[in-house]
Scaffold this motif. Sequence first.
Motif, PDB file in Angstrom:
ATOM      1  N   ALA A 165      51.811  10.486  -2.075  1.00 37.33           N
ATOM      2  CA  ALA A 165      53.056  10.464  -2.886  1.00 37.33           C
ATOM      3  C   ALA A 165      52.858   9.569  -3.909  1.00 37.33           C
ATOM      4  CB  ALA A 165      54.140  10.217  -2.067  1.00 37.33           C
ATOM      5  N   ASP A 166      52.137   8.191  -3.406  1.00 35.07           N
ATOM      6  CA  ASP A 166      52.171   7.273  -4.339  1.00 35.07           C
ATOM      7  C   ASP A 166      50.907   6.324  -3.736  1.00 35.07           C
ATOM      8  OD1 ASP A 166      53.034   5.826  -2.191  1.00 35.07           O
ATOM      9  OD2 ASP A 166      55.048   5.727  -2.731  1.00 35.07           O
ATOM     10  N   GLU A 167      50.608   5.065  -4.402  1.00 34.19           N
ATOM     11  CA  GLU A 167      49.508   4.153  -4.152  1.00 34.19           C
ATOM     12  C   GLU A 167      49.559   3.507  -2.748  1.00 34.19           C
ATOM     13  OE1 GLU A 167      49.218   0.222  -5.590  1.00 34.19           O
ATOM     14  OE2 GLU A 167      50.969   0.690  -6.893  1.00 34.19           O
ATOM     15  N   GLU A 168      50.991   3.533  -2.114  1.00 35.85           N
ATOM     16  CA  GLU A 168      50.961   2.903  -0.860  1.00 35.85           C
ATOM     17  C   GLU A 168      50.653   4.156   0.059  1.00 35.85           C
ATOM     18  OE1 GLU A 168      52.110  -0.066  -0.134  1.00 35.85           O
ATOM     19  OE2 GLU A 168      52.234  -0.310  -2.263  1.00 35.85           O
ATOM     20  N   ASP A 169      50.662   5.273   0.043  1.00 33.66           N
ATOM     21  CA  ASP A 169      50.096   6.389   0.898  1.00 33.66           C
ATOM     22  C   ASP A 169      48.502   6.147   0.765  1.00 33.66           C
ATOM     23  OD1 ASP A 169      52.436   7.549   1.632  1.00 33.66           O
ATOM     24  OD2 ASP A 169      52.322   9.276   0.535  1.00 33.66           O
ATOM     25  N   VAL A 170      48.045   6.038  -0.317  1.00 41.46           N
ATOM     26  CA  VAL A 170      46.596   5.718  -0.631  1.00 41.46           C
ATOM     27  C   VAL A 170      45.916   4.694   0.331  1.00 41.46           C
ATOM     28  CG1 VAL A 170      44.718   5.319  -2.260  1.00 41.46           C
ATOM     29  CG2 VAL A 170      46.527   6.764  -2.815  1.00 41.46           C
ATOM     30  N   LYS A 171      46.753   3.758   0.090  1.00 38.73           N
ATOM     31  CA  LYS A 171      46.455   2.396   1.013  1.00 38.73           C
ATOM     32  C   LYS A 171      46.518   2.669   2.557  1.00 38.73           C
ATOM     33  CE  LYS A 171      47.959  -1.690  -0.598  1.00 38.73           C
ATOM     34  NZ  LYS A 171      49.059  -2.471  -1.109  1.00 38.73           N
ATOM     35  N   ARG A 172      47.511   3.387   2.865  1.00 42.15           N
ATOM     36  CA  ARG A 172      47.537   3.513   4.597  1.00 42.15           C
ATOM     37  C   ARG A 172      46.682   4.603   4.789  1.00 42.15           C
ATOM     38  NH1 ARG A 172      53.301   2.925   3.287  1.00 42.15           N
ATOM     39  NH2 ARG A 172      53.342   5.211   2.280  1.00 42.15           N
ATOM     40  N   ASN A 173      46.179   5.571   3.994  1.00 42.60           N
ATOM     41  CA  ASN A 173      45.214   6.330   4.418  1.00 42.60           C
ATOM     42  C   ASN A 173      43.838   5.506   4.582  1.00 42.60           C
ATOM     43  OD1 ASN A 173      46.468   8.768   4.563  1.00 42.60           O
ATOM     44  ND2 ASN A 173      46.241   9.432   2.443  1.00 42.60           N
ATOM     45  N   TRP A 174      43.701   4.693   3.441  1.00 41.11           N
ATOM     46  CA  TRP A 174      42.426   4.031   3.507  1.00 41.11           C
ATOM     47  C   TRP A 174      42.030   3.181   4.747  1.00 41.11           C
ATOM     48  CZ3 TRP A 174      38.851   3.217  -0.686  1.00 41.11           C
ATOM     49  CH2 TRP A 174      37.854   2.260  -0.643  1.00 41.11           C
ATOM     50  N   GLU A 175      43.136   2.495   5.128  1.00 41.98           N
ATOM     51  CA  GLU A 175      43.071   1.541   6.460  1.00 41.98           C
ATOM     52  C   GLU A 175      42.990   2.510   7.531  1.00 41.98           C
ATOM     53  OE1 GLU A 175      42.451  -1.258   6.392  1.00 41.98           O
ATOM     54  OE2 GLU A 175      43.127  -1.726   4.334  1.00 41.98           O
ATOM     55  N   ASN A 176      43.592   3.519   7.664  1.00 41.97           N
ATOM     56  CA  ASN A 176      43.567   4.612   8.833  1.00 41.97           C
ATOM     57  C   ASN A 176      42.202   5.297   8.837  1.00 41.97           C
ATOM     58  OD1 ASN A 176      46.167   4.289   9.792  1.00 41.97           O
ATOM     59  ND2 ASN A 176      47.030   5.884   8.449  1.00 41.97           N
ATOM     60  N   ILE A 177      41.494   5.633   7.695  1.00 38.83           N
ATOM     61  CA  ILE A 177      40.160   6.010   7.795  1.00 38.83           C
ATOM     62  C   ILE A 177      39.244   5.072   8.236  1.00 38.83           C
ATOM     63  CG2 ILE A 177      38.398   7.053   6.312  1.00 38.83           C
ATOM     64  CD1 ILE A 177      40.514   8.044   4.389  1.00 38.83           C
ATOM     65  N   LYS A 178      39.542   3.808   7.757  1.00 38.77           N
ATOM     66  CA  LYS A 178      38.412   2.888   8.358  1.00 38.77           C
ATOM     67  C   LYS A 178      38.487   2.926   9.675  1.00 38.77           C
ATOM     68  CE  LYS A 178      38.199  -1.050   6.145  1.00 38.77           C
ATOM     69  NZ  LYS A 178      38.591  -2.419   5.486  1.00 38.77           N
ATOM     70  N   LEU A 179      39.691   2.702  10.493  1.00 34.20           N
ATOM     71  CA  LEU A 179      39.839   2.778  11.852  1.00 34.20           C
ATOM     72  C   LEU A 179      38.949   3.946  12.569  1.00 34.20           C
ATOM     73  CD1 LEU A 179      43.677   1.514  12.260  1.00 34.20           C
ATOM     74  CD2 LEU A 179      41.527   0.380  12.722  1.00 34.20           C
ATOM     75  N   ALA A 180      39.308   5.001  11.843  1.00 37.04           N
ATOM     76  CA  ALA A 180      38.505   6.337  12.343  1.00 37.04           C
ATOM     77  C   ALA A 180      37.140   6.332  12.355  1.00 37.04           C
ATOM     78  CB  ALA A 180      39.143   7.583  11.398  1.00 37.04           C
TER      79      ALA A 180
END
Length: 257
Positions: free
Chosen positions: A110-125
């Motif tokens: 939806a916005d840049e905040e979603d992008v940042k959350r995805n970024w951190e979750n992908i890093k954990l994955a």
Amino acid sequence: MNSRKDQLKSLDRLLTIMEELRSQCPWDKKQTMQSLRHLTIEETYELGDAILDGDLPEVKKELGDLLLHIVFYAKIGSETGDFDIADVSNSICDKLINRHPHIYGDIDVADEEDVKRNWENIKLAEGKKSVLEGVPTSLPSLVKANRIQDKVAGVGFDWEKPEQVFEKLQEELGELQEEIKNGTEERIEAEFGDVLFSMVNYARFLKINPENALERTNKKFIKRFSYLEGKAKEAGKSLKEMTLAEMDVHWNEAKHL
């Protein structure tokens, strides 16, 4: 602007020059990653200064210096058989594609905040043990505080409104005042740290980079103080010989330069 063909040609030219310098120049031949490290840090700060000053010709120059260092490290890596410039480039390309599934995959944001959350979750994955694992321990404290807060916010650990952060800041200021009245130096330092941490957090909510804000103030102070020193010299005085009232006059003049 240059065409893609000319851009690639310029990078090929730089790689060729690096090959020649590494094989023929006595200074370049003896450099290691360790010997270049402090120079790279210095170049990065010089780039930061140019950006803050809005000096685009200087930004171009400093970017070139930093690009040279990247090519230099890659050349050293190729000599040990660990990696070369293609590996470096492909590595960042792969990471960018993997961490932007909303561009290269089927994820909606939806916005840049979603992008940042995805970024951190992908890093954990990818195998990161902690959201904070990617924060360099050697970062300056102000920059580190900002990165820590930004990263934890990326996984939802955050305030909801700026007003809440400001209330927390006021609370921390109150605790600092209390320790100043009754506490030890250690407790005062601890509470002062909490105030600074809260200030950095509030800056984030105001969409302000605290490092940039403080450095701009540093530059402003230096400019005004230099003006004050100049006025003292014109008057044939040292600063110690001037009264605070005299200093204030010139300081206020400097504000309008």
